[in-house]
Design a protein around this motif. Structure first.
Motif, mmCIF file in Angstrom:
data_model
loop_
_atom_site.group_PDB
_atom_site.id
_atom_site.type_symbol
_atom_site.label_atom_id
_atom_site.label_comp_id
_atom_site.label_asym_id
_atom_site.label_seq_id
_atom_site.Cartn_x
_atom_site.Cartn_y
_atom_site.Cartn_z
ATOM 1 N N TYR A 1 0.826 -1.204 0.000
ATOM 2 C CA TYR A 1 0.000 0.000 0.000
ATOM 3 C C TYR A 1 0.862 1.257 0.000
ATOM 4 O O TYR A 1 0.501 2.276 -0.620
ATOM 5 N N PHE A 2 1.993 1.210 0.699
ATOM 6 C CA PHE A 2 2.926 2.332 0.657
ATOM 7 C C PHE A 2 3.438 2.537 -0.767
ATOM 8 O O PHE A 2 3.508 3.672 -1.262
ATOM 9 N N ALA A 3 3.800 1.454 -1.443
ATOM 10 C CA ALA A 3 4.298 1.559 -2.814
ATOM 11 C C ALA A 3 3.214 2.111 -3.742
ATOM 12 O O ALA A 3 3.499 2.933 -4.626
ATOM 13 N N ARG A 4 1.971 1.682 -3.526
ATOM 14 C CA ARG A 4 0.882 2.170 -4.384
ATOM 15 C C ARG A 4 0.656 3.667 -4.192
ATOM 16 O O ARG A 4 0.463 4.414 -5.160
ATOM 17 N N ALA A 5 0.693 4.130 -2.951
ATOM 18 C CA ALA A 5 0.540 5.559 -2.687
ATOM 19 C C ALA A 5 1.650 6.354 -3.362
ATOM 20 O O ALA A 5 1.419 7.410 -3.980
ATOM 21 N N THR A 6 2.869 5.849 -3.262
ATOM 22 C CA THR A 6 4.010 6.520 -3.893
ATOM 23 C C THR A 6 3.830 6.586 -5.401
ATOM 24 O O THR A 6 4.059 7.637 -6.023
ATOM 25 N N ALA A 7 3.413 5.478 -6.005
ATOM 26 C CA ALA A 7 3.242 5.438 -7.456
ATOM 27 C C ALA A 7 2.160 6.407 -7.914
ATOM 28 O O ALA A 7 2.315 7.097 -8.933
ATOM 29 N N LEU A 8 1.067 6.476 -7.190
ATOM 30 C CA LEU A 8 -0.032 7.374 -7.570
ATOM 31 C C LEU A 8 0.416 8.834 -7.542
ATOM 32 O O LEU A 8 0.142 9.608 -8.476
ATOM 33 N N ILE A 9 1.122 9.241 -6.500
ATOM 34 C CA ILE A 9 1.532 10.638 -6.386
ATOM 35 C C ILE A 9 2.594 10.972 -7.426
ATOM 36 O O ILE A 9 2.564 12.034 -8.052
ATOM 37 N N HIS A 10 3.545 10.071 -7.653
ATOM 38 C CA HIS A 10 4.547 10.320 -8.690
ATOM 39 C C HIS A 10 3.897 10.426 -10.058
ATOM 40 O O HIS A 10 4.404 11.144 -10.938
#
Length: 952
Positions: free
Chosen positions: A787-796
């Motif tokens: 979930y941390f990786a998904r949040a990072t990917a969405l914002i980037h």
């Protein structure tokens, strides 16, 4: 003189080689040529072993295996061969080639041509092949290529490589096996890595064999190699021999190890990978010549698909369409079209009964065979075997190999057809005859084991003992092959083995080997069978089995079942300080850390002493490696640093005194991740390199995968994005091969972080979705990483609203099991996203949360806090925002986090621009663009350049 001409031609093509260099090299080579021309012939020289070639064709058309037939087509391949050999000759440095193609398409034929070209340049040519029916033999291709060369050369190996290397090589090469009993070698120190030192010894051996005229090592049918052979080849590709060594490998792309195929693609340029394709119709017509007419030619080409082997087989027998085979039938061998099988079987039906029997015996013996062993397998007189081989050689079913009285089938697929024609019971008896003969002549147990595995019968205690001994010999170098032998030994154990307790011991060792090799499901099954077979009061063996099973259950993504088994095992344990019991408690510590319960982990660790006299080195290292993470997770940074120093001391002592195969390398991941989270990147990378080297060297595939995921995160944090992407892909592949849901989620998450930083938004979001799906709403650290990786990917990717929602989910409660580094990164990203949306109050809330989470003693934490505050201040205090961002950039510069340096400079540029300071904004953007270009952060680099262009 062709090698001199080739050298001069290559220099002229290069155009930048000085004339004095050409003159010097030509003079030295002419001197060497004269020495070779005037020498007495084969025999040891002052500079190395004999210069003669093994299996090297001498004629211009590829030697005895292809005598009388010119090569059809393949001009591009031959041109590539010439360029590689020119490079080998001119630069006298390592070269590598891969020859890739489907079965029967002509890979071996091209290797013949390459061998002839290398021999004409006076290089030593050594050839090895992996047989379809010897896949479980460890490092079979290398043994096939080098063993004959080493026959009777123990003294030469000892003089060139040293006694320690001779002893290592003797464990692999039968021709050196007498060295194991050599009294002069008994005092050699073998404390360092067995497997890594074996690889290094092989590399040095190749370097010595290459003196003075070069070495061409040609390995065929590499797709049949065992995992350990693939690993050795990977080692040689990454750490090539020094000097004029050419390694050429040939394999089928559909059957080769995916890891080896990817490594070939990564290490070799497209000009070093020769793809062999079927003949075109014109080439098929040239190949068949005038012996086939028009209509028959078309049918032959269509039936064979243009594959030379099938084309030749069909033409020999006049088969132009698939027809049922007649006479003796057998299961169709895999990979051979029905029409070609028909033709090959008709060809074999045409030989005498003695020749047919000898052919089947030869197929059982090995890919390459000699008369005495074939006679043993067939149960025939050697003279009759010679006559039969002559008959088959006349029909081109088998071909002589060199001048040593050895033969091989003209193609592996011919052997496959012959092997499948042999009745199963007859094959068993043939293997039994060979095994008995090898035992009589004193062959090493590792040589006998292959035939014992195929001939042993239920209750055969001698066979079980042989397989067990062979497994123990190769376990350090080839755990997957060792597990195969133990599996076969277990199939042969009888009632007496159950009564004496040997079967549970074999099962327990099998479970440990399979877990180490990454075969998790099989290892778990073996561990369960151990528990089912042992009485409740056999605490030591039950605890060992539980340790394996609980670790496997966790890695397979079943943490609840793992914890249930752990607690049940601890309730029934006796001595709390017994080594096996301590290991179970360490598994519970790991569970608590994954669950975000550091206090519970600390409580257990406080019951353990720093050391205990009964602890072995492995247990001492396991305890020391996990203590830093427990202290860090409890926010006791000073204690974590002290525990890191203690763990380093234990690790140094362990590596000095014990071989890596006895070290719990997977446990070192706790130490590495703690160092990453604390910003100690130098120590983390050092321990990662050390652990990965040892894991590769000892075949600990599981530990290797765990360390690759940590290495991916290290590269992501340090902005080494291309390296991180390559490592992440390999980590994901290995996690998939092990069928480990936990490792797969961690690997996908780290891979997503690398792709997001690199600007590959589509890939990052795809990987994030895969990781989240596999995490299945898990509440442990490894699942929350998804979930941390998904949040990072969405914002980037600029998807700010769903990105902030994803961060909020991760921060749904402050007790979620997410490490400080990831939590702070989430806060900083959310502050950035809210600032970009003009939601300044929300941005300030995330900045305050970052300050609350940060530990004042960790500089990496301070960098994220300053950058989050810079985002929040931009709307109301642009100068203060720029100052905070520049402070963050200075901190990240000190820690080496390049992507974060660039992002901080981007934010500083925005603040300066808002304050009207265009020159300072331009300076910050230029720095950011340069950093992003070095990192491989494509989207951020493009953004920095766009902003620079708007400033003029």
């Amino acid at each position: 003189m062709e090698f001199v001409e080739a050298f001069v031609a290559a220099c002229l093509r290069a155009r930048n080689v000085r004339q004095d260099v050409i003159d010097d090299v030509v003079a030295r080579w002419l001197t060497e040529w004269w020495r070779l021309e005037t020498s007495a012939g084969p025999g040891p020289t002052s500079d190395g072993p004999p210069v003669e070639t093994r299996d090297a064709p001498t004629g211009t058309e590829g030697g005895p295996e292809n005598a009388g037939r010119s090569l059809v087509g393949r001009r591009e391949a031959l041109r590539g061969f010439a360029e590689v050999l020119d490079a080998l000759t001119v630069t006298r440095t390592y070269q590598c080639l891969a020859i890739v193609g489907d079965p029967g398409v002509g890979k071996t034929r091209l290797l013949d041509e390459l061998a002839a070209m290398a021999a004409r340049r006076h290089a030593m040519v050594l050839r090895g092949r992996v047989g379809e029916f010897e896949q479980e033999l460890p490092l079979a291709a290398m043994v096939d290529a080098l063993d004959g060369r080493l026959e009777g050369r123990q003294a030469w190996v000892r003089d060139r490589l040293g006694a320690a290397s001779l002893r290592l090589l003797a464990t692999l090469f039968p021709s050196l096996s007498d060295a194991i009993e050599d009294d002069a070698l008994t005092d050699v120190d073998f404390g360092a890595s067995v497997r890594y030192r074996l690889y290094r010894a092989i590399r040095r051996l190749l370097e010595e064999l290459a003196r003075p005229s070069g070495l061409a090592l040609l390995l065929d049918d590499v797709h049949w190699t065992d995992n350990d052979s693939a690993e050795l080849l990977a080692h040689l590709l990454r750490r090539p021999p020094r000097g004029p060594v050419l390694i050429a490998i040939a394999y089928r792309p559909a059957q080769v190890s995916p890891a080896l195929a990817r490594l070939v693609g990564a290490q070799l340029g497209p000009d070093r990978v020769v793809t062999v394709r079927p003949f075109t119709p014109a080439e098929s017509r040239e190949f068949l010549g005038s012996r086939v007419g028009g209509d028959d030619f078309r049918r032959l080409h269509e039936a064979s698909g243009g594959v030379p082997l099938y084309l030749e087989a069909l033409a020999r027998m006049g088969v132009t369409e698939p027809v049922p085979a007649h006479g003796e039938t057998a299961p169709e061998p895999p990979g051979v079209p029905p029409a070609a099988t028909t033709a090959l079987e008709r060809e074999l039906d045409g030989v005498s009964p003695d020749a047919s029997l000898v052919a089947r015996a030869a197929a059982i013996v090995s890919d390459e065979f000699d008369v005495p062993l074939v006679a043993v397998a067939a149960g025939m007189d050697e003279r009759a075997v010679v006559a039969a081989l002559d008959e088959m050689a006349a029909r081109d079913i088998v071909r002589p190999v060199g001048a040593g009285g050895r033969f091989r089938f003209r193609h592996p697929l011919v052997r496959s057809v012959v092997h499948h024609r042999a009745a199963p019971a007859w094959r068993l008896s043939a293997h039994a005859r060979i095994a008995a003969h090898l035992e009589r002549v004193g062959a090493p147990v590792t040589v006998r084991a292959h035939h014992v595995a195929h001939s042993g019968r239920f209750g055969d205690e001698a066979a079980v003992a042989t397989l067990t001994e062979a497994s123990a010999v190769i376990a350090a170098n080839a755990p997957a092959s060792a597990a195969h032998l133990l599996t076969r030994a277990l199939e042969l154990t009888g009632p007496r083995d159950d009564a004496t307790g040997r079967r549970p011991d074999l099962l327990l060792r099998l479970a440990e080997l399979q877990m180490s090799a990454g075969h998790l499901a099989e290892g778990g099954d073996a561990a369960r069978r151990v528990l089912e077979s042992l009485p409740d009061d056999d605490h030591v063996r039950r605890t060992r089995a539980l340790f394996v099973l609980t670790m496997i259950e966790r890695l397979l993504g079943r943490p609840q079942e793992s914890r249930r088994l752990l607690l049940d095992g601890l309730r029934h344990g006796t001595d709390r300080q017994a080594d096996a019991n301590v290991r179970l408690r360490l598994r519970l510590v790991a569970d608590d850390l994954y669950r975000g319960e550091p206090e519970a982990a600390e409580t257990i660790l406080r019951t353990l002493p720093e050391d205990a006299p009964s602890w072995d080195t492995a247990l001492r290292l396991e305890v020391a490696a996990i203590r830093p993470m427990a202290a860090f997770a409890a926010r006791r940074v000073a204690d974590a640093a002290r525990h890191i120093a203690a763990a380093e001391r234990v690790l140094a002592a362990a590596c000095a005194d014990h071989p890596p195969e006895r070290l719990p390398l997977k446990s070192l991941s706790w130490l590495v991740w703690t160092e990453l989270f604390m910003g100690r990147f130098g120590g983390a990378l050092r321990h990662l390199d050390q652990s990965l080297t040892m894991a590769r060297a000892t075949g600990q595939t599981l530990a290797h995968t765990v360390m690759l995921t940590a290495m991916t995160r290290a590269y992501a944090m340090l902005g080494r994005l291309p390296e991180g992407a390559a490592v992440a892909e390999e980590a994901t592949r290995q996690a998939d091969a092990a069928e480990s849901r936990q490792l797969r989620v961690i690997a996908l998450a780290q891979r997503c972080l690398v792709a997001a930083s690199a600007g590959d938004d589509r890939t990052a979001l795809r990987l994030a979705d895969q990781a989240v799906a596999d995490a299945e709403d898990g509440g442990e650290w490894w699942a929350v990483q998804a979930y941390f990786a998904r949040a990072t990917a969405l914002i980037h990717a600029g998807l700010l609203e769903p990105g902030v929602d994803a961060v909020t989910r991760v921060h749904g409660g402050d007790e979620l099991p997410l490490d400080q580094t990831s939590l702070l990164s989430c806060c900083e990203l959310a502050a950035h996203a809210e600032a970009e949306r003009g939601r300044w109050a929300a941005s300030r809330r995330w900045a305050r949360r970052a300050a609350r989470f940060a530990h004042p003693e960790l500089r990496t934490n301070a960098g994220f806090v300053h950058l989050a505050c810079a985002h929040a201040l931009r709307g109301t205090a642009p100068v203060a925002s720029a100052l905070r961002a520049r402070t963050a950039a200075e901190i990240f510069t000190g820690t080496g986090q390049r992507v974060e340096i660039g992002r901080a400079r981007l934010r500083a540029a925005a603040g300066h621009l808002d304050a009207g300071e265009r020159a300072r904004a331009r300076e910050e953007l230029a720095h950011a663009a340069e950093i992003f270009a070095v990192c491989g952060a494509r989207s951020l680099h493009a953004e920095a350049l766009r902003r620079l262009m708007t400033l003029g």
